[in-house]
Design a protein around this motif. Structure first.
Motif, PDB file in Angstrom:
ATOM      1  N   UNK A 176      -5.028  16.524 -39.069  1.00 24.56           N
ATOM      2  CA  UNK A 176      -4.394  15.213 -38.920  1.00 24.56           C
ATOM      3  C   UNK A 176      -3.925  15.079 -37.488  1.00 24.56           C
ATOM      4  N   UNK A 186       1.388   8.966 -30.391  1.00 27.17           N
ATOM      5  CA  UNK A 186       2.681   8.309 -30.279  1.00 27.17           C
ATOM      6  C   UNK A 186       2.845   7.710 -28.888  1.00 27.17           C
ATOM      7  N   UNK A 240       5.856   6.458 -26.270  1.00 27.39           N
ATOM      8  CA  UNK A 240       7.285   6.550 -26.040  1.00 27.39           C
ATOM      9  C   UNK A 240       7.635   5.819 -24.748  1.00 27.39           C
ATOM     10  N   UNK A 278      12.531   5.895 -28.783  1.00 20.07           N
ATOM     11  CA  UNK A 278      11.966   6.908 -29.660  1.00 20.07           C
ATOM     12  C   UNK A 278      10.445   6.857 -29.626  1.00 20.07           C
ATOM     13  N   UNK A 279       9.767   7.965 -29.918  1.00 20.55           N
ATOM     14  CA  UNK A 279       8.304   7.921 -30.055  1.00 20.55           C
ATOM     15  C   UNK A 279       7.925   7.038 -31.238  1.00 20.55           C
ATOM     16  N   UNK A 304       4.606   5.757 -33.614  1.00 23.48           N
ATOM     17  CA  UNK A 304       3.217   5.976 -33.980  1.00 23.48           C
ATOM     18  C   UNK A 304       2.399   4.737 -33.656  1.00 23.48           C
ATOM     19  N   UNK A 333      -3.448   6.910 -35.917  1.00 20.60           N
ATOM     20  CA  UNK A 333      -3.672   8.292 -36.328  1.00 20.60           C
ATOM     21  C   UNK A 333      -5.064   8.405 -36.939  1.00 20.60           C
ATOM     22  N   UNK A 379       1.775  10.544 -26.364  1.00 24.79           N
ATOM     23  CA  UNK A 379       1.669  11.919 -26.857  1.00 24.79           C
ATOM     24  C   UNK A 379       0.637  11.992 -27.969  1.00 24.79           C
ATOM     25  N   UNK A 381      -1.753  18.406 -36.528  1.00 26.34           N
ATOM     26  CA  UNK A 381      -1.030  19.035 -37.638  1.00 26.34           C
ATOM     27  C   UNK A 381      -1.610  20.410 -37.884  1.00 26.34           C
ATOM     28  N   UNK A 425       3.705  23.058 -38.097  1.00 22.43           N
ATOM     29  CA  UNK A 425       3.743  21.629 -38.397  1.00 22.43           C
ATOM     30  C   UNK A 425       3.006  20.869 -37.293  1.00 22.43           C
ATOM     31  N   UNK A 426       3.669  19.859 -36.688  1.00 23.87           N
ATOM     32  CA  UNK A 426       3.032  19.092 -35.615  1.00 23.87           C
ATOM     33  C   UNK A 426       3.206  19.810 -34.276  1.00 23.87           C
ATOM     34  N   UNK A 455       2.563  19.089 -30.359  1.00 24.12           N
ATOM     35  CA  UNK A 455       2.357  17.939 -29.485  1.00 24.12           C
ATOM     36  C   UNK A 455       1.715  18.339 -28.164  1.00 24.12           C
TER      37      UNK A 455
END
Lengths: 113, 113
Positions: free
Chosen positions: B32, B36, B38, B43-44, B46, B49, B89, B93, B100-101, B103
């Protein structure tokens, strides 16, 4: 729906102190992840909580900890603050854990003097 | 663990031109890939995706392509506008190592009027 909220937005602490940051996810979201953002290291994963359980943890020292409550709100705690902990701390929520769309909060900017 | 590289680190384009940002990842199990945006002090958010079972996804002026064999994915923005100026960014995943993610370091896009 209200977005992800974080409190406080700004914080100044001195070395050696501890700090607790709070994150309220989007209503219905059960997963909360925390990230540290700095100019030098970028966005780094701290930990993820799902259903009150820590699901994963990034490569940060044990001074960084967190928890999640039954209403999915989450807190992260940093003990014995160091100058290098100065950063923007972002939380993000998603419906469930795993590779799902994450929505970020505005962040808490922490300055350690 | 997963490692995500992102190029270029800065990109300047004239309004109306296209912008392309490329990311490469190391873990073939990653499935995944969000992007993003920013803006300064925000805030970043989405913007698009893509999942590993899809090769391309488009949303108005924004598109993402994924090459699983080469392990890279790219963000394409057409007809750029000054409000597209921000840091972008990419992320991947990763679940095998609990990261997790992960970047990418970010690309600062400037759209010149």
């Amino acid at each position: 729906k209200a977005g992800v909220t974080q409190t406080p937005r700004y914080l100044i602490k001195t070395r050696g102190q501890q700090v607790t940051l709070s994150c309220s996810p989007i209503s219905g979201h059960r997963s909360v992840s925390w990230y540290q953002q700095t100019p030098g290291q970028g966005l780094q994963f701290l930990f993820e909580y799902f259903s009150e359980t820590q699901r994963n943890k990034g490569n940060f020292p044990g001074r960084f900890s967190g928890r999640q409550f039954s209403n999915s709100r989450s807190e992260m705690n940093v003990s014995t603050l160091e100058l290098g902990d100065s950063a923007l701390y972002l939380c993000a929520s998603s419906l469930v854990a795993g590779p799902e769309t994450q929505y970020f909060g505005p962040g808490t900017r922490l300055l350690v003097l | 663990g997963e490692n995500v590289e992102q190029h270029p680190s800065t990109l300047s384009v004239q309004e109306g031109d296209s912008a392309v940002i490329k990311c490469t990842y190391s873990d073939s199990a990653s499935n995944y890939f969000p992007w993003y945006k920013q803006e300064l002090g925000k805030r970043p958010q989405l913007i698009i995706d893509i999942r590993s079972n899809v090769g391309e996804k488009k949303d108005q002026r924004i598109a993402v392509t994924l090459n699983k064999t080469a392990k890279h994915f790219s963000l394409h923005i057409t007809e750029t506008q000054p409000e597209d100026s921000a840091v972008y960014f990419c992320a991947a995943w990763e679940d095998n190592y609990g990261q997790n993610f992960v970047f990418g370091p970010g690309t600062r896009l400037s759209v010149l009027p």
